[in-house]
Scaffold this motif. Sequence first.
Motif, PDB file in Angstrom:
ATOM      1  N   PHE A  54      -3.823   3.208  -3.701  1.00 47.66           N
ATOM      2  CA  PHE A  54      -5.038   2.810  -2.899  1.00 47.66           C
ATOM      3  C   PHE A  54      -5.444   1.505  -3.103  1.00 47.66           C
ATOM      4  O   PHE A  54      -5.700   0.499  -2.494  1.00 47.66           O
ATOM      5  CB  PHE A  54      -6.096   3.666  -2.926  1.00 47.66           C
ATOM      6  N   TYR A  55      -5.727   1.398  -4.614  1.00 50.43           N
ATOM      7  CA  TYR A  55      -6.055   0.255  -5.069  1.00 50.43           C
ATOM      8  C   TYR A  55      -5.051  -1.109  -4.886  1.00 50.43           C
ATOM      9  O   TYR A  55      -5.332  -2.171  -4.296  1.00 50.43           O
ATOM     10  CB  TYR A  55      -6.051   0.189  -6.822  1.00 50.43           C
ATOM     11  N   ILE A  56      -3.888  -0.632  -5.168  1.00 45.51           N
ATOM     12  CA  ILE A  56      -2.821  -1.844  -4.946  1.00 45.51           C
ATOM     13  C   ILE A  56      -2.666  -2.432  -3.524  1.00 45.51           C
ATOM     14  O   ILE A  56      -2.622  -3.442  -3.169  1.00 45.51           O
ATOM     15  CB  ILE A  56      -1.349  -1.299  -5.303  1.00 45.51           C
ATOM     16  N   ASN A  57      -2.646  -1.461  -2.585  1.00 51.81           N
ATOM     17  CA  ASN A  57      -2.503  -1.672  -1.122  1.00 51.81           C
ATOM     18  C   ASN A  57      -3.763  -2.493  -0.799  1.00 51.81           C
ATOM     19  O   ASN A  57      -3.451  -3.599   0.276  1.00 51.81           O
ATOM     20  CB  ASN A  57      -2.625  -0.457  -0.213  1.00 51.81           C
ATOM     21  N   LYS A  58      -4.902  -2.239  -1.098  1.00 51.01           N
ATOM     22  CA  LYS A  58      -6.167  -3.011  -0.631  1.00 51.01           C
ATOM     23  C   LYS A  58      -6.316  -4.323  -1.456  1.00 51.01           C
ATOM     24  O   LYS A  58      -6.672  -5.508  -0.664  1.00 51.01           O
ATOM     25  CB  LYS A  58      -7.423  -2.263  -0.919  1.00 51.01           C
ATOM     26  N   LEU A  59      -5.807  -4.185  -2.710  1.00 55.01           N
ATOM     27  CA  LEU A  59      -5.875  -5.661  -3.425  1.00 55.01           C
ATOM     28  C   LEU A  59      -4.685  -6.616  -2.675  1.00 55.01           C
ATOM     29  O   LEU A  59      -4.953  -7.895  -2.679  1.00 55.01           O
ATOM     30  CB  LEU A  59      -5.429  -5.235  -4.810  1.00 55.01           C
ATOM     31  N   ILE A  60      -3.498  -6.075  -2.230  1.00 55.28           N
ATOM     32  CA  ILE A  60      -2.916  -7.142  -1.476  1.00 55.28           C
ATOM     33  C   ILE A  60      -3.099  -7.577  -0.241  1.00 55.28           C
ATOM     34  O   ILE A  60      -3.149  -8.731   0.289  1.00 55.28           O
ATOM     35  CB  ILE A  60      -1.399  -6.337  -1.157  1.00 55.28           C
ATOM     36  N   ARG A  61      -3.876  -6.678   0.384  1.00 56.71           N
ATOM     37  CA  ARG A  61      -4.710  -6.965   1.907  1.00 56.71           C
ATOM     38  C   ARG A  61      -5.603  -8.165   1.559  1.00 56.71           C
ATOM     39  O   ARG A  61      -5.503  -9.140   2.538  1.00 56.71           O
ATOM     40  CB  ARG A  61      -5.344  -5.964   2.382  1.00 56.71           C
ATOM     41  N   VAL A  62      -6.319  -8.157   0.527  1.00 58.65           N
ATOM     42  CA  VAL A  62      -7.267  -9.206   0.167  1.00 58.65           C
ATOM     43  C   VAL A  62      -6.936 -10.631  -0.473  1.00 58.65           C
ATOM     44  O   VAL A  62      -7.376 -11.279  -1.019  1.00 58.65           O
ATOM     45  CB  VAL A  62      -8.602  -8.679  -0.206  1.00 58.65           C
ATOM     46  N   TRP A 105     -14.580  -6.849  -3.111  1.00 56.21           N
ATOM     47  CA  TRP A 105     -15.127  -5.487  -2.383  1.00 56.21           C
ATOM     48  C   TRP A 105     -13.877  -4.432  -2.288  1.00 56.21           C
ATOM     49  O   TRP A 105     -13.915  -3.556  -2.394  1.00 56.21           O
ATOM     50  CB  TRP A 105     -15.501  -6.028  -1.003  1.00 56.21           C
ATOM     51  N   ALA A 106     -12.790  -5.162  -2.173  1.00 54.06           N
ATOM     52  CA  ALA A 106     -11.640  -4.143  -2.139  1.00 54.06           C
ATOM     53  C   ALA A 106     -11.182  -3.527  -3.474  1.00 54.06           C
ATOM     54  O   ALA A 106     -10.995  -2.323  -3.474  1.00 54.06           O
ATOM     55  CB  ALA A 106     -10.194  -4.848  -1.662  1.00 54.06           C
ATOM     56  N   LEU A 107     -11.696  -4.296  -4.573  1.00 62.46           N
ATOM     57  CA  LEU A 107     -11.648  -3.639  -5.787  1.00 62.46           C
ATOM     58  C   LEU A 107     -12.621  -2.581  -6.093  1.00 62.46           C
ATOM     59  O   LEU A 107     -12.512  -1.505  -6.567  1.00 62.46           O
ATOM     60  CB  LEU A 107     -11.860  -4.784  -6.805  1.00 62.46           C
TER      61      LEU A 107
END
Length: 445
Positions: free
Chosen positions: A65-73, A146-148
């Motif tokens: 979940f972390y990795i996917n969100k951090l890639i998105r931003v 915010w993603a973090l």
Amino acid sequence: MTKIRSIHPPQLDTCDRPTLLDYFENAWKLEDLLLQSLVGEDTFNLNPDPLRNPLIFYLGHSAVFYINKLIRVELLEHRLNPDYEVLFEIGVDPEVPEELDRAISHLEWPQVAQTWAYRERAYSVISDIIQNTPISLPILPDSPLWALIMGIEHQRIHIETSSMLFRQLPIERVKRPPTWEYAPLNGYTSENEMVEVSGGVAQLGKAYDDPTYGWDIDYGSRTVEVSAFLASKYLITNGEFLNFVKDGGYENPEYWDAESWLWKTQNKIQHPKFWIPANDRYQYRAMFDEIDLPLDWPVEVNHYEAMAYSRSQGQGTRLMSEAEYNVATYGNGLVKDIDDYNLNFKFGSPSPVGMLETEKSESGLYDLRGNVWEWLSDNLNPLSGYQPHCLYEDNSAIFFDTKHHMMLGGCWITNGTEALKYYRNWFRPHFYQHAGFRIARDIKH
């Protein structure tokens, strides 16, 4: 040995790099504590609840979940493992277990050691991002960081989710950590009288400029006029619910509607999930041990069972509404500190109702926050101004229906912003969480 605790959420208008790093590391260590309590690698291949994924999913899910969100931003450029970042992303809320089987039928779970290795690599990558990313305050919903924060709060939610699954494992599959402390037992149950709660105005919703993180469902506003009502002083205890069981409550169709009676009958339910029949009495499954049923702890049941008990208490007996809950808890505007409640791992279990005098609200009710979640009468619904966040558009919007019931207040293991005033939680009526209830009635004039 130092007792494990969760640290408080950061203020996103003033926090610095060390604060963010501490908050992240604390969440990771808490989840590690639970994951490392499983005995044997093969335990991760088990699925203790057919409504959920197998345990290995939860070993990889938070990291992915972390990795996917951090890639998105664009705080992270390269994927760590593209296959894992699809496999461990999938979460489901199935109508029936067969839907879950279909959802994962084409997937092949990796080895446990490989999943631990991915998790360790993700930890290192996320730590580097925190230590090297410029921090521009305040951190707002449109800020990359915010993603973090979303990842940290999501991980804290899954600490609680995993704990429910571990309680359903055979006892030999778990080992209690040395730092884990259950709450004491008073050895008696207090009289659970009905208390009149003064009416008032419930102001629901989190302000968009609040300096703590929030999920989309928390934000917005609604004002509700609440009439005075009656509510039980304490959450319903195991002792009180034991009387319901002994009196044939699970066999009396008058206490169940058609949907819940079908669930109870098909699944052969005769008592709360974490009660274990032992000759003429019951044992209780705590996180890592089987103990004598603690009669003074709040009973943990699903929404179906809470409603059945309420019906057994006479016509007009019901659960509180979200607005009533807020008036009873915050009617005078006072918001107590998290440490006043059995939240944030204060204990490693529920605690005797009314044990903590600091948990008494101005309305005279105890344990409105912490101890166990409190089932309410409302279905999940959006507040005015609701907008799903672009990073997690299906967080709540897909659950606005008559199949998801609200619960508020948090429980003993609830931590992070989920333990704050504005978090609005929900589950299907047949799902189990660390959740209980109190009964309420209208005042007859």
